[in-house]
Design a protein around this motif. Structure first.
Motif, PDB file in Angstrom:
ATOM      1  N   LEU A 176     -24.843  10.058  13.815  1.00 49.50           N
ATOM      2  CA  LEU A 176     -25.277  11.453  13.804  1.00 49.50           C
ATOM      3  C   LEU A 176     -26.776  11.563  14.085  1.00 49.50           C
ATOM      4  CD1 LEU A 176     -24.424  14.415  13.202  1.00 49.50           C
ATOM      5  CD2 LEU A 176     -24.968  13.976  10.802  1.00 49.50           C
ATOM      6  N   ALA A 177     -27.555  10.655  13.496  1.00 47.57           N
ATOM      7  CA  ALA A 177     -29.008  10.674  13.694  1.00 47.57           C
ATOM      8  C   ALA A 177     -29.381  10.219  15.098  1.00 47.57           C
ATOM      9  CB  ALA A 177     -29.688   9.795  12.648  1.00 47.57           C
ATOM     10  N   GLY A 178     -28.652   9.256  15.637  1.00 45.58           N
ATOM     11  CA  GLY A 178     -28.944   8.759  16.980  1.00 45.58           C
ATOM     12  C   GLY A 178     -30.052   7.716  16.990  1.00 45.58           C
ATOM     13  N   PRO A 179     -30.305   7.109  18.150  1.00 44.95           N
ATOM     14  CA  PRO A 179     -31.214   5.966  18.241  1.00 44.95           C
ATOM     15  C   PRO A 179     -32.636   6.238  17.767  1.00 44.95           C
ATOM     16  CG  PRO A 179     -29.924   6.211  20.261  1.00 44.95           C
ATOM     17  CD  PRO A 179     -29.660   7.423  19.433  1.00 44.95           C
ATOM     18  N   ALA A 180     -33.115   7.470  17.924  1.00 46.73           N
ATOM     19  CA  ALA A 180     -34.490   7.785  17.514  1.00 46.73           C
ATOM     20  C   ALA A 180     -34.546   8.427  16.133  1.00 46.73           C
ATOM     21  CB  ALA A 180     -35.143   8.709  18.533  1.00 46.73           C
ATOM     22  N   GLY A 181     -33.405   8.541  15.475  1.00 48.83           N
ATOM     23  CA  GLY A 181     -33.336   9.297  14.233  1.00 48.83           C
ATOM     24  C   GLY A 181     -33.617   8.479  12.997  1.00 48.83           C
ATOM     25  N   GLY A 182     -33.513   9.150  11.858  1.00 49.98           N
ATOM     26  CA  GLY A 182     -33.770   8.499  10.584  1.00 49.98           C
ATOM     27  C   GLY A 182     -32.917   9.080   9.479  1.00 49.98           C
ATOM     28  N   CYS A 291     -24.868  -1.637   8.635  1.00 48.33           N
ATOM     29  CA  CYS A 291     -24.375  -0.343   9.116  1.00 48.33           C
ATOM     30  C   CYS A 291     -25.306   0.267  10.164  1.00 48.33           C
ATOM     31  CB  CYS A 291     -24.215   0.623   7.935  1.00 48.33           C
ATOM     32  SG  CYS A 291     -23.030   0.074   6.693  1.00 48.33           S
ATOM     33  N   GLY A 292     -26.271  -0.525  10.641  1.00 51.57           N
ATOM     34  CA  GLY A 292     -27.159  -0.052  11.697  1.00 51.57           C
ATOM     35  C   GLY A 292     -28.369   0.711  11.215  1.00 51.57           C
ATOM     36  N   VAL A 314     -31.219   1.441  13.764  1.00 53.61           N
ATOM     37  CA  VAL A 314     -31.506   0.224  14.520  1.00 53.61           C
ATOM     38  C   VAL A 314     -30.815   0.310  15.879  1.00 53.61           C
ATOM     39  CG1 VAL A 314     -31.290  -2.281  14.595  1.00 53.61           C
ATOM     40  CG2 VAL A 314     -31.686  -1.117  12.409  1.00 53.61           C
ATOM     41  N   GLY A 315     -31.595   0.054  16.936  1.00 56.07           N
ATOM     42  CA  GLY A 315     -31.020   0.069  18.278  1.00 56.07           C
ATOM     43  C   GLY A 315     -30.871   1.473  18.802  1.00 56.07           C
TER      44      GLY A 315
END
Length: 315
Positions: A176-182, A291-292, A314-315
């Motif tokens: 849901l947050a995506g690669p640039a999210g937190g 879990c990434g 991550v990633g």
């Protein structure tokens, strides 16, 4: 909410209740606590002397909100899961740099909309998008160009999920947050049962009323005939599982009807209504990585009762 969506939620509720009451250890999902009455009762619980979680998390946030907001970054789209009354979110919103919007997500539609309307009046320049949804399932998030999605998941609600379910939810949050999210996450830590017990067995009986209200909701929405007074609230610490458990215990031999189904209860038989897992930080950090999600910063209180973590995808 459309009629179709409302009917779908009632159908899900019925399916989960009938399945849970058919298990050898009867069980009901804790997410169904939060109808309008349950949400108000939980707000009362958070103000109780015995309930250390909310005041401890708020103290951590008041002391560190600027650092948390800096981790969220500029043009953050803040998405709060299990939003409730939006008290904690205000501490972040006051400090975020040019927030792109705020998306409070909750299953209790009336309670959420009232809280979101109040917040929108306080922050007229902020785009507020209340979203009535079960956050464990896919839901639509407003598309905001150039915004950084940050999921806000306070209150140690993650502790209400069994470990495998929590891992699934963390993976869902990472997507849901995506690669640039937190992710900004509240986490209740392991501590003495003498501290934990009273937090779930308050002297005023508010937690007991909150627990029994689930039976009242089943009666109202699913045609049940539970007598809430014939079940007593109990909560205890399961040391092997590192979790508090809440149960509703049948006071007598009885039969309960839900729709056209009948469920027998023996005196002393319980319905398991909630778990609240307590975490070790090092262990949680390892699980989150699987879990990434990578823990970037951790804030705790002096007693290390509670922690707020910022994790990046991550990633």
């Amino acid at each position: 909410m459309t009629t179709t969506r409302a009917a779908s939620r009632t159908s899900d509720f019925r399916t989960d209740v009938l399945l849970g009451l058919s298990l050898p250890q009867k069980r009901l999902p804790s997410k169904y606590f939060y109808d309008a009455v349950g949400s108000r009762l939980f707000d009362q619980i958070t103000k109780l002397d015995e309930y250390y979680l909310t005041r401890t998390e708020l103290a951590i946030m008041r002391a560190n909100a600027a650092a948390m907001a800096a981790r969220c970054g500029s043009k953050c789209l803040l998405i709060e899961l299990g939003a409730g009354s939006l008290v904690k979110a205000r501490l972040l919103l006051d400090r975020l740099d040019r927030p792109a919007g705020f998306v409070p997500v909750d299953v209790s539609g009336d309670h959420l909309r009232a809280a979101a309307n109040e917040l929108a009046a306080e922050y007229p320049a902020l785009a507020v998008h209340p979203t009535v949804a079960d956050f464990t399932r896919p839901f639509e998030v407003p598309r905001v160009p150039a915004a950084r999605p940050v999921i806000y998941f306070p209150g140690s609600t993650i502790g209400n999920f069994d470990p495998s379910e929590a891992d699934t939810l963390l993976r869902h949050i990472a997507r849901l947050a995506g690669p640039a999210g937190g992710l900004l996450l509240g986490l209740d830590l392991r501590k003495a049962p003498a501290v934990l017990g009273p937090a779930y067995n308050d002297a005023q009986g508010v937690t007991a009323a909150f627990n029994r209200n689930l039976l009242v909701r089943i009666n109202r929405e699913l045609g049940g005939d539970f007598d809430p007074a014939a079940f007593h609230h109990t909560a205890f610490y399961n040391l092997d599982q590192s979790r508090m458990e809440m149960h509703l215990v049948s006071a007598t031999d009885q039969q309960v009807r839900v729709g056209d189904r009948v469920f027998p209860f023996r005196a002393g038989e319980s319905i398991h209504t909630e778990n609240s897992y307590k975490y070790d930080l090092a262990n949680f950090t390892r699980r989150a990585a699987g879990c990434g999600l990578r823990v970037e910063e951790t804030w705790t209180d002096a007693d290390r009762y509670f922690a707020v973590l910022f994790l990046s995808v991550v990633g």
